[in-house]
Design a protein around this motif. Structure first.
Motif, PDB file in Angstrom:
ATOM      1  N   ASP A 170       9.906  -0.858  -8.870  1.00  0.00           N
ATOM      2  CA  ASP A 170      10.670  -1.964  -9.458  1.00  0.00           C
ATOM      3  C   ASP A 170      10.226  -2.320 -10.881  1.00  0.00           C
ATOM      4  N   LYS A 171       9.364  -1.467 -11.470  1.00  0.00           N
ATOM      5  CA  LYS A 171       8.888  -1.657 -12.845  1.00  0.00           C
ATOM      6  C   LYS A 171       8.059  -2.926 -13.026  1.00  0.00           C
ATOM      7  N   SER A 172       7.456  -3.449 -11.936  1.00  0.00           N
ATOM      8  CA  SER A 172       6.574  -4.613 -12.051  1.00  0.00           C
ATOM      9  C   SER A 172       5.367  -4.241 -12.898  1.00  0.00           C
ATOM     10  N   SER A 173       5.039  -5.065 -13.878  1.00  0.00           N
ATOM     11  CA  SER A 173       3.957  -4.762 -14.817  1.00  0.00           C
ATOM     12  C   SER A 173       2.588  -4.846 -14.151  1.00  0.00           C
ATOM     13  N   LEU A 174       1.723  -3.950 -14.564  1.00  0.00           N
ATOM     14  CA  LEU A 174       0.329  -3.944 -14.139  1.00  0.00           C
ATOM     15  C   LEU A 174      -0.562  -3.984 -15.372  1.00  0.00           C
ATOM     16  N   THR A 175      -1.777  -4.494 -15.211  1.00  0.00           N
ATOM     17  CA  THR A 175      -2.748  -4.498 -16.314  1.00  0.00           C
ATOM     18  C   THR A 175      -4.068  -3.935 -15.813  1.00  0.00           C
ATOM     19  N   CYS A 176      -4.868  -3.450 -16.748  1.00  0.00           N
ATOM     20  CA  CYS A 176      -6.213  -2.950 -16.434  1.00  0.00           C
ATOM     21  C   CYS A 176      -7.049  -2.956 -17.708  1.00  0.00           C
ATOM     22  N   ASP A 177      -8.365  -2.850 -17.555  1.00  0.00           N
ATOM     23  CA  ASP A 177      -9.257  -2.840 -18.718  1.00  0.00           C
ATOM     24  C   ASP A 177      -9.888  -1.466 -18.919  1.00  0.00           C
ATOM     25  N   ILE A 178      -9.134  -0.440 -18.591  1.00  0.00           N
ATOM     26  CA  ILE A 178      -9.589   0.941 -18.734  1.00  0.00           C
ATOM     27  C   ILE A 178      -8.554   1.715 -19.564  1.00  0.00           C
ATOM     28  N   ILE A 179      -8.949   2.913 -20.002  1.00  0.00           N
ATOM     29  CA  ILE A 179      -8.043   3.806 -20.729  1.00  0.00           C
ATOM     30  C   ILE A 179      -7.708   4.965 -19.805  1.00  0.00           C
ATOM     31  N   LEU A 180      -6.436   5.156 -19.561  1.00  0.00           N
ATOM     32  CA  LEU A 180      -6.002   6.219 -18.656  1.00  0.00           C
ATOM     33  C   LEU A 180      -5.673   7.471 -19.458  1.00  0.00           C
ATOM     34  N   CYS A 181      -6.353   8.556 -19.114  1.00  0.00           N
ATOM     35  CA  CYS A 181      -6.204   9.815 -19.851  1.00  0.00           C
ATOM     36  C   CYS A 181      -5.942  10.972 -18.912  1.00  0.00           C
ATOM     37  N   SER A 182      -5.318  11.995 -19.434  1.00  0.00           N
ATOM     38  CA  SER A 182      -5.152  13.231 -18.686  1.00  0.00           C
ATOM     39  C   SER A 182      -6.464  14.030 -18.757  1.00  0.00           C
ATOM     40  N   LEU A 183      -6.620  14.993 -17.863  1.00  0.00           N
ATOM     41  CA  LEU A 183      -7.811  15.842 -17.864  1.00  0.00           C
ATOM     42  C   LEU A 183      -7.766  16.818 -19.044  1.00  0.00           C
TER      43      LEU A 183
ATOM     44  N   VAL B 248       0.847  -1.189   0.000  1.00  0.00           N
ATOM     45  CA  VAL B 248       0.000   0.000   0.000  1.00  0.00           C
ATOM     46  C   VAL B 248       0.881   1.237   0.000  1.00  0.00           C
ATOM     47  N   GLY B 249       0.588   2.169  -0.853  1.00  0.00           N
ATOM     48  CA  GLY B 249       1.367   3.400  -0.966  1.00  0.00           C
ATOM     49  C   GLY B 249       2.306   3.408  -2.155  1.00  0.00           C
ATOM     50  N   ASP B 250       2.531   2.203  -2.767  1.00  0.00           N
ATOM     51  CA  ASP B 250       3.405   2.171  -3.941  1.00  0.00           C
ATOM     52  C   ASP B 250       2.833   3.049  -5.060  1.00  0.00           C
ATOM     53  N   LYS B 251       3.737   3.751  -5.743  1.00  0.00           N
ATOM     54  CA  LYS B 251       3.308   4.623  -6.834  1.00  0.00           C
ATOM     55  C   LYS B 251       3.156   3.829  -8.137  1.00  0.00           C
ATOM     56  N   VAL B 252       2.117   4.196  -8.909  1.00  0.00           N
ATOM     57  CA  VAL B 252       1.859   3.581 -10.203  1.00  0.00           C
ATOM     58  C   VAL B 252       2.178   4.599 -11.294  1.00  0.00           C
ATOM     59  N   VAL B 253       2.937   4.177 -12.303  1.00  0.00           N
ATOM     60  CA  VAL B 253       3.361   5.088 -13.362  1.00  0.00           C
ATOM     61  C   VAL B 253       3.226   4.407 -14.728  1.00  0.00           C
ATOM     62  N   ILE B 254       3.365   5.204 -15.767  1.00  0.00           N
ATOM     63  CA  ILE B 254       3.522   4.680 -17.125  1.00  0.00           C
ATOM     64  C   ILE B 254       4.883   5.115 -17.613  1.00  0.00           C
ATOM     65  N   GLU B 255       5.722   4.129 -17.960  1.00  0.00           N
ATOM     66  CA  GLU B 255       7.050   4.402 -18.493  1.00  0.00           C
ATOM     67  C   GLU B 255       7.220   3.614 -19.777  1.00  0.00           C
ATOM     68  N   ASN B 256       7.670   4.286 -20.831  1.00  0.00           N
ATOM     69  CA  ASN B 256       7.807   3.651 -22.154  1.00  0.00           C
ATOM     70  C   ASN B 256       6.496   2.979 -22.584  1.00  0.00           C
ATOM     71  N   GLU B 257       5.389   3.652 -22.258  1.00  0.00           N
ATOM     72  CA  GLU B 257       4.036   3.217 -22.597  1.00  0.00           C
ATOM     73  C   GLU B 257       3.605   1.951 -21.856  1.00  0.00           C
ATOM     74  N   ASP B 258       4.365   1.533 -20.821  1.00  0.00           N
ATOM     75  CA  ASP B 258       4.010   0.364 -20.013  1.00  0.00           C
ATOM     76  C   ASP B 258       3.511   0.811 -18.645  1.00  0.00           C
ATOM     77  N   LEU B 259       2.397   0.224 -18.193  1.00  0.00           N
ATOM     78  CA  LEU B 259       1.840   0.489 -16.869  1.00  0.00           C
ATOM     79  C   LEU B 259       2.585  -0.385 -15.864  1.00  0.00           C
ATOM     80  N   CYS B 260       3.110   0.258 -14.810  1.00  0.00           N
ATOM     81  CA  CYS B 260       3.935  -0.523 -13.873  1.00  0.00           C
ATOM     82  C   CYS B 260       4.054   0.189 -12.523  1.00  0.00           C
ATOM     83  N   LEU B 261       4.649  -0.540 -11.539  1.00  0.00           N
ATOM     84  CA  LEU B 261       5.001   0.080 -10.268  1.00  0.00           C
ATOM     85  C   LEU B 261       6.284   0.875 -10.445  1.00  0.00           C
TER      86      LEU B 261
END
Length: 306
Positions: free
Chosen positions: A293-306, A277-290
């Protein structure tokens, strides 16, 4: 850029129309010069048209596959149109046995509407109409069948096409011959035309909605995040993570409807057993990850800026 010839009478209705469509783009003043030379017969063939357009800096596209005639109910409909910057101008004739109506439309709004019982009606520019009237006067025989009339009209169109690029040599011929007297004809025309206009209104509404949706999709695609912070993990349940979005991120579905806004939680999945809990989630090189440690994450949504 059309020529439609119709006969309406006690035998029925027959129409012949060319299939030419011309699109052009360029300086407005030069375009007016080109149109004047087209409509007064100065330009007599496609080669001269192409050459003159080039001299004036006008880009043109000529096709001969337009469908200007259509059967609607027990009527034949002929249409010529001119697409402007904001609206399309249409002129239509609906013909059946013992009656016809002529409409002028701006978009789907009726500008004028008039009715008649019989006659030969010609849609086209001044040069083409004058030539058509002369040729029909030579060839016309009132005793002709509707089929023969249609073939005569097609011959007229083909002959005029050899004298002006505003008319194409390929033609369509349509015939309708229901049993109507004059009153029945106008009653049927009224019902048919009113329904046909409603279809046009619905078509334009659907087209507008499609354009709005396309514009929305273009706007949202440009907002898809391919780099940067997304949020932080706020809950863990096995391989499922609840991630709270940051104040600049929203989650969308495939139809670009917002599922979650800034500060709200979304569901993500991981195969890592090193998530806290508290780990940051980012997108780097178009990959969703922590981030840690760059652990990959997946989701079924589209993440967009406002």
């Amino acid at each position: 850029m059309s020529l439609i010839i119709a006969y309406v009478g006690k035998k029925g209705c027959v129409m012949a129309g060319d299939k030419r469509k011309i699109g052009y783009f360029g300086d407005k003043e030069n375009l007016e010069i080109l149109e004047k030379e087209l409509y007064d017969g100065t330009i007599s063939n496609d080669d001269d048209f192409d050459k003159r357009a080039g001299e004036l800096g006008i880009s043109i596209k000529i096709t001969d596959d337009a469908n200007k005639l259509k059967i609607v109910g027990n009527t034949v409909r002929g249409e010529v149109s001119n697409k402007g910057t904001f609206e399309t101008k249409r002129k239509r004739i609906y013909g059946t046995t013992n009656g016809y109506q002529i409409l002028e439309l701006l978009g789907s709004d009726t500008v004028s509407r008039k009715a008649g019982e019989k006659g030969i009606i010609i849609f086209g520019n001044k040069f083409a109409k004058q030539k058509a009237e002369t040729l029909i006067g030579r060839k016309w025989k009132p005793s002709q069948s509707l089929r023969y009339m249609g073939e005569t009209f097609a011959q007229v169109i083909e002959e005029i096409a050899s004298k002006t690029p505003t008319v194409g040599k390929y033609t369509d011929i349509l015939i309708q011959e229901p049993k109507y007297d004059k009153m029945q004809a106008q009653s049927h025309l009224n019902i048919t035309i009113d329904h046909d206009i409603k279809v046009l209104i619905k078509f334009r509404q659907d087209l507008t909605e499609q354009i709005v949706q396309q514009n929305l999709e273009i706007e949202m695609v440009n907002k898809i995040i391919d780099k940067g912070d997304i949020g932080r993990v706020v809950a863990i349940d096995g391989n499922m993570l609840q991630v709270q979005l940051n104040d600049k991120t929203q989650a969308m579905d495939g139809n670009w409807k917002q599922l979650a806004g800034p500060g709200q939680n979304v569901l993500m999945f991981t195969e890592s057993d090193n998530v806290k809990v508290g780990d940051k989630v980012v997108i780097e090189n178009e990959d969703l990850c922590l981030k840690k440690d760059k652990s990959s994450l997946t989701c079924d949504i589209i993440l967009c800026s406002l």
